[in-house]
Design a protein around this motif. Structure first.
Motif, PDB file in Angstrom:
ATOM      1  N   ILE A 121       0.867  -1.182   0.000  1.00 10.45           N
ATOM      2  CA  ILE A 121       0.000   0.000   0.000  1.00 10.45           C
ATOM      3  C   ILE A 121       0.906   1.235   0.000  1.00 10.45           C
ATOM      4  O   ILE A 121       2.027   1.194   0.517  1.00 10.45           O
ATOM      5  CB  ILE A 121      -0.971   0.032   1.210  1.00 10.45           C
ATOM      6  CG1 ILE A 121      -0.196  -0.063   2.536  1.00 10.45           C
ATOM      7  CG2 ILE A 121      -2.011  -1.080   1.102  1.00 10.45           C
ATOM      8  CD1 ILE A 121      -1.065   0.165   3.754  1.00 10.45           C
ATOM      9  N   GLU A 147      -3.608   6.089   4.222  1.00 12.49           N
ATOM     10  CA  GLU A 147      -5.030   6.117   3.825  1.00 12.49           C
ATOM     11  C   GLU A 147      -5.495   4.736   3.361  1.00 12.49           C
ATOM     12  O   GLU A 147      -6.680   4.431   3.413  1.00 12.49           O
ATOM     13  CB  GLU A 147      -5.274   7.117   2.679  1.00 12.49           C
ATOM     14  CG  GLU A 147      -5.305   8.583   3.096  1.00 12.49           C
ATOM     15  CD  GLU A 147      -3.918   9.100   3.421  1.00 12.49           C
ATOM     16  OE1 GLU A 147      -3.037   9.025   2.540  1.00 12.49           O
ATOM     17  OE2 GLU A 147      -3.707   9.556   4.560  1.00 12.49           O
ATOM     18  N   GLU A 148      -4.566   3.937   2.871  1.00 12.91           N
ATOM     19  CA  GLU A 148      -4.958   2.627   2.324  1.00 12.91           C
ATOM     20  C   GLU A 148      -4.927   1.515   3.381  1.00 12.91           C
ATOM     21  O   GLU A 148      -5.184   0.359   3.066  1.00 12.91           O
ATOM     22  CB  GLU A 148      -4.028   2.255   1.169  1.00 12.91           C
ATOM     23  CG  GLU A 148      -4.175   3.161  -0.039  1.00 12.91           C
ATOM     24  CD  GLU A 148      -3.154   2.804  -1.116  1.00 12.91           C
ATOM     25  OE1 GLU A 148      -3.032   1.619  -1.455  1.00 12.91           O
ATOM     26  OE2 GLU A 148      -2.460   3.722  -1.586  1.00 12.91           O
ATOM     27  N   ASP A 182      -6.121  -0.995   5.883  1.00 14.94           N
ATOM     28  CA  ASP A 182      -7.441  -1.590   6.148  1.00 14.94           C
ATOM     29  C   ASP A 182      -7.374  -2.421   7.427  1.00 14.94           C
ATOM     30  O   ASP A 182      -6.545  -2.139   8.296  1.00 14.94           O
ATOM     31  CB  ASP A 182      -7.923  -2.391   4.929  1.00 14.94           C
ATOM     32  CG  ASP A 182      -6.887  -3.431   4.485  1.00 14.94           C
ATOM     33  OD1 ASP A 182      -6.063  -3.845   5.332  1.00 14.94           O
ATOM     34  OD2 ASP A 182      -6.887  -3.805   3.295  1.00 14.94           O
TER      35      ASP A 182
END
Ligand code: SF4
Length: 308
Positions: A56, A60-61, A63
């Motif tokens: 990533i 922000e990415e 998860d």
């Protein structure tokens, strides 16, 4: 054609450790993400993807999966944010990079401005700067010293990107003193160069004396691979930097009898083996015959002795 391998090449302990930690964690945790490329090497990234380790680009990415910090490390604020978000972290930062980060933090706490000799855009350098509370500056070369603010504290701490060469770091420190002596009351130089890198550079330099062509294998974004190519070129040997075996051009071998092979710290063994195999295929027949006449193993790659 004779093919000689550098006595020290390929995966350094920091990268090997990071890859093994990620593989083990992904197996145990059922997949994870890596904040940025694990290493500057496409083949390694692809292989890790097959083991459910997805790269990533930014926080922000992130998860629900655990996040691996790569061997290059990250800033203190990134670590704090992951902690605040209660994300499970697998920290594979190379211990040598961690040492640089801790020195940056400590020097600032002791009232020093910190100068990091290195590429401001490199992930490791950005991470180190991020442990210095905004009081560190990356300076990529001697010319850029003049761009430093005039109002820096008079106590200066100097670190280096781990992959710089000893000679370049020494020149940089000398130039810093010459240009800013009138504004420095105390200079503390911390040797943050990586032994793995300097050992590979020494091996590349030594090998360059024994061959008439050098092939350096590794990602184009890999700073230490680029430095290996620089070291070989500085010895006056024709040098080509390739990422993989399919980039080798047959005409490069024309008129050469001994080719030296080295590889950056993020280059896996299989990439090195593939380049050596391709060189064997490409070696012109007369050179093969010459190599045999010299008592070599018919083009078989051999490690260059470091005790020349
Ligand atoms: S090159 Fe050195 S500092 Fe960088 S990951 Fe490898 S061992 Fe660590």
């Amino acid at each position: 054609m004779e093919i000689l391998l550098a006595s020290d090449l390929g995966f350094c302990f920091g990268v090997r450790r990071a890859v093994e930690m990620m593989e083990e964690a992904s197996e145990r945790l059922g997949g994870m993400t890596s904040l940025g490329s694990t290493v500057h090497n496409r083949q390694v990234v692809e292989r890790l993807k097959e083991q459910r380790i997805d790269v990533i680009a930014s926080l922000e990415e992130v998860d629900e999966r655990p996040v691996a910090i790569t061997a290059h490390g990250v800033s203190e604020s990134v670590m704090q944010e992951l902690e605040q978000r209660d994300v499970s972290v697998v920290d594979t930062t190379c211990p040598i990079v961690t040492r640089s980060q801790q020195w940056a933090k400590r020097l600032v706490e002791e009232g020093f401005a910190v100068i990091v000799f290195g590429d401001p855009n490199h992930k490791e350098v950005r991470g180190v700067l991020g442990w210095a509370k905004g009081k560190a500056f990356a300076v990529p070369n001697i010319g850029a010293l003049d761009a430093l603010p005039d109002d820096l504290p008079t106590r200066i701490g100097v670190l280096s990107q781990t992959t710089e060469t000893e000679a370049h770091f020494a020149e940089f420190v000398r130039a810093l003193l010459e240009r800013r002596m009138d504004r420095i009351s105390e200079l503390r130089v911390i040797n943050t160069l990586c032994n793995a890198t300097t050992s590979q550079q020494a091996a590349a330099q030594e090998l360059a004396h024994q061959v008439d062509l050098m092939v350096v294998i590794g990602g184009r974004e890999s700073a230490n691979t680029r430095h290996l190519a620089e070291v070989a070129r500085e010895e006056g040997v024709e040098t080509h930097h390739v990422e993989s075996a399919d980039e080798l051009r047959p005409e490069w071998l024309d008129g050469h009898e001994r080719v030296g092979v080295t590889a950056g710290a993020s280059t896996p063994d299989d990439a090195i083996e593939a380049v050596v195999a391709r060189l064997r295929e490409l070696a012109p027949a007369p050179a093969q015959a010459q190599a045999s006449a010299n008592g070599s193993k018919g083009g078989e790659a051999s490690r260059a002795s470091r005790n020349r």
